[in-house]
Design a protein around this motif. Structure first.
Motif, PDB file in Angstrom:
ATOM      1  N   UNK A 110     -28.179 -33.774  16.227  1.00 56.51           N
ATOM      2  CA  UNK A 110     -27.629 -34.334  14.988  1.00 56.51           C
ATOM      3  C   UNK A 110     -28.535 -35.448  14.445  1.00 56.51           C
ATOM      4  N   UNK A 111     -29.053 -36.282  15.330  1.00 58.86           N
ATOM      5  CA  UNK A 111     -29.939 -37.370  14.899  1.00 58.86           C
ATOM      6  C   UNK A 111     -31.221 -36.824  14.276  1.00 58.86           C
ATOM      7  N   UNK A 112     -31.813 -35.830  14.918  1.00 58.97           N
ATOM      8  CA  UNK A 112     -33.066 -35.258  14.404  1.00 58.97           C
ATOM      9  C   UNK A 112     -32.820 -34.541  13.078  1.00 58.97           C
ATOM     10  N   UNK A 113     -31.715 -33.793  12.965  1.00 57.45           N
ATOM     11  CA  UNK A 113     -31.387 -33.117  11.706  1.00 57.45           C
ATOM     12  C   UNK A 113     -31.110 -34.138  10.603  1.00 57.45           C
ATOM     13  N   UNK A 114     -30.455 -35.240  10.958  1.00 57.17           N
ATOM     14  CA  UNK A 114     -30.167 -36.285   9.968  1.00 57.17           C
ATOM     15  C   UNK A 114     -31.469 -36.928   9.485  1.00 57.17           C
ATOM     16  N   UNK A 115     -32.392 -37.120  10.418  1.00 60.46           N
ATOM     17  CA  UNK A 115     -33.704 -37.666  10.060  1.00 60.46           C
ATOM     18  C   UNK A 115     -34.444 -36.709   9.118  1.00 60.46           C
ATOM     19  N   UNK A 116     -34.421 -35.415   9.443  1.00 57.94           N
ATOM     20  CA  UNK A 116     -35.066 -34.415   8.577  1.00 57.94           C
ATOM     21  C   UNK A 116     -34.403 -34.358   7.198  1.00 57.94           C
ATOM     22  N   UNK A 117     -33.077 -34.462   7.193  1.00 60.80           N
ATOM     23  CA  UNK A 117     -32.329 -34.357   5.942  1.00 60.80           C
ATOM     24  C   UNK A 117     -32.649 -35.499   4.986  1.00 60.80           C
ATOM     25  N   UNK A 118     -32.941 -36.686   5.537  1.00 59.03           N
ATOM     26  CA  UNK A 118     -33.183 -37.869   4.707  1.00 59.03           C
ATOM     27  C   UNK A 118     -34.647 -38.284   4.708  1.00 59.03           C
ATOM     28  N   UNK A 119     -35.541 -37.327   4.965  1.00 60.95           N
ATOM     29  CA  UNK A 119     -36.971 -37.579   4.892  1.00 60.95           C
ATOM     30  C   UNK A 119     -37.521 -37.006   3.606  1.00 60.95           C
ATOM     31  N   UNK A 120     -38.587 -37.602   3.112  1.00 65.27           N
ATOM     32  CA  UNK A 120     -39.239 -37.119   1.895  1.00 65.27           C
ATOM     33  C   UNK A 120     -40.531 -36.391   2.249  1.00 65.27           C
ATOM     34  N   UNK A 121     -41.122 -35.745   1.261  1.00 67.98           N
ATOM     35  CA  UNK A 121     -42.347 -34.980   1.489  1.00 67.98           C
ATOM     36  C   UNK A 121     -43.467 -35.859   2.028  1.00 67.98           C
ATOM     37  N   UNK A 122     -43.439 -37.113   1.653  1.00 61.83           N
ATOM     38  CA  UNK A 122     -44.520 -38.003   2.100  1.00 61.83           C
ATOM     39  C   UNK A 122     -44.477 -38.217   3.607  1.00 61.83           C
TER      40      UNK A 122
END
Length: 402
Positions: A277-289
């Motif tokens: 869940x933590x890793x998916x949340x990080x991916x979900x709120x990451x930008x292309x940069x």
């Protein structure tokens, strides 16, 4: 550092973060209306020896013929009411047009009551006559603290506080005991203070610096709260299917089949779930940069978070704006890394978790070391362990531009 107007003056705001190695200011006020003269008033702070120095008494003595001391303690009255609130002291320097905001020591606001000199007022059980706490129950004290926070807290913190209260009401009755569970994880009052203040300074999960085992160093019940466990156990079957799992979890699914004890198996399953869940949340709120691939972005978007966990992450990592700040992303990474230690019994390699977090090994190594871990080479692989008691690297201070 921000610019704003203080009255009619343009001012620069500096927020000075707390330092666990130094005591922040104490704040005392006089409800009687007494106005102390700085040139003829003595101020003393005393510690209780048998209580490990955690109980403080503030004494203000004016040099006059009244023979009166003004006394306040950290274990009764208003200081006790603010135990779980956060306050700051603003000091405006007109010469430099700078407003400095500093934290108050352990959130202690002292109500200084007049005491006639010569009368023993050192009895620990004595409560000030005008104490705002009086003989209230624990529940009533908690209600008072919530009211105080709603009156003087920021809009953002009030909104978060209300959200957490709603989550507690929605969950099973055990969730109401989260705060008691947290306190029981700490061995001393000093540990409780260090976990409540030190972890915010270091941007880490709450810790117990004097722990004698790695399991106690980062109490698991302070990372995964009581009400969250049952929502993690519900995804036990999808984990076995290895669908859309982070590489770290996928490489360790076989461990579940080797564990015969159901309690241990469920515990490890929940840890794997929380990491996912933590890793998916990080991916979900990451930008292309930040280098996330379109495949990972779509996988994170389709991921189903339990409501209680999604709301907790949004509040804890300030994700309302849609993306994580560098500080909050580092905090999320710290939570992931601590849980990887539990998953691998506190001896772990960097390879697969570095892939999941899209980080290079040297950067990930620094994160582990910031958590008090030791990184060494074993069979040409970097291996991470957690020695106890915790030893943190010294915090580097940013240079101020003069």
């Amino acid at each position: 550092m921000k610019k704003m107007k203080v009255g009619t003056e343009d001012a620069v705001i500096k927020v000075i973060r707390g330092n666990p190695e130094r005591m922040a200011p104490l704040v005392g006020y006089f409800p009687s209306g007494f106005d102390p003269d700085p040139n003829s008033t003595n101020v003393g702070v005393f510690r209780h020896k048998q209580r490990g120095g955690t109980r403080l008494q503030l004494v203000v003595t004016p040099e006059n013929e009244a023979k009166v001391d003004f006394v306040a303690t950290s274990y009764a009255g208003e200081a006790q009411a603010g135990e779980y609130c956060s306050y700051g002291l603003g000091i405006f320097d007109k010469a430099t047009r700078t407003l400095k905001i500093v934290p108050i020591a352990n959130n202690k606001v002292f109500r200084l009551e007049p005491k006639v000199q010569g009368i023993d007022s050192s009895n620990e059980n004595e409560k000030p006559a005008s104490s705002v706490i009086g003989e209230l129950s624990e529940h009533e004290k908690a209600e008072k603290r919530i009211q105080l926070h709603n009156l003087y807290g920021t809009k953002k913190s009030i909104r978060k506080n209300k959200k957490m209260q709603m989550l507690k009401r929605e969950n099973d009755p055990d969730a109401h005991n989260d705060l008691d569970v947290i306190k029981q994880c700490m061995t001393t009052t000093e540990d409780l203070l260090e976990a409540s203040e030190g972890h915010m300074v270091r941007n880490t999960p709450p810790f117990n610096a004097s722990a004698t085992t790695p399991q106690e160093a980062y109490p698991l019940d302070k990372i995964i709260s009581t009400g969250e466990w049952k929502f993690l156990q519900d995804i036990h079957k999808p984990l076995k299917g290895e669908s859309e799992l982070p590489q770290f979890v996928r490489n360790r699914i076989h461990k579940l089949q080797q564990i015969e004890d159901e309690d241990k198996k469920n515990k490890l399953t929940c840890i794997f779930s929380y990491i996912m869940h933590l890793i998916k949340f990080n991916d979900l709120h990451s930008k292309e940069r930040q280098g996330i691939s379109s495949e990972k972005a779509s996988s994170a978007k389709a991921h189903r978070f339990p409501g209680i966990i999604r709301d907790k992450f949004a509040s804890m990592f300030d994700a309302e704006s849609g993306s994580l700040s560098t500080e909050k992303r580092n905090l999320l990474i710290s939570y992931v890394l601590v849980l990887t230690l539990f998953a691998d019994e506190f001896q772990i390699s960097l390879t697969d978790i570095a892939t999941d977090l899209r980080m290079k090994s040297p950067d990930l190594r620094k994160h582990y070391e910031a958590l008090g871990c030791k990184v060494s080479k074993k069979n040409n692989l970097l291996t991470v362990t957690l020695p106890v008691p915790l030893q943190f690297p010294s915090l580097k201070r940013k240079r101020s531009n003069r």
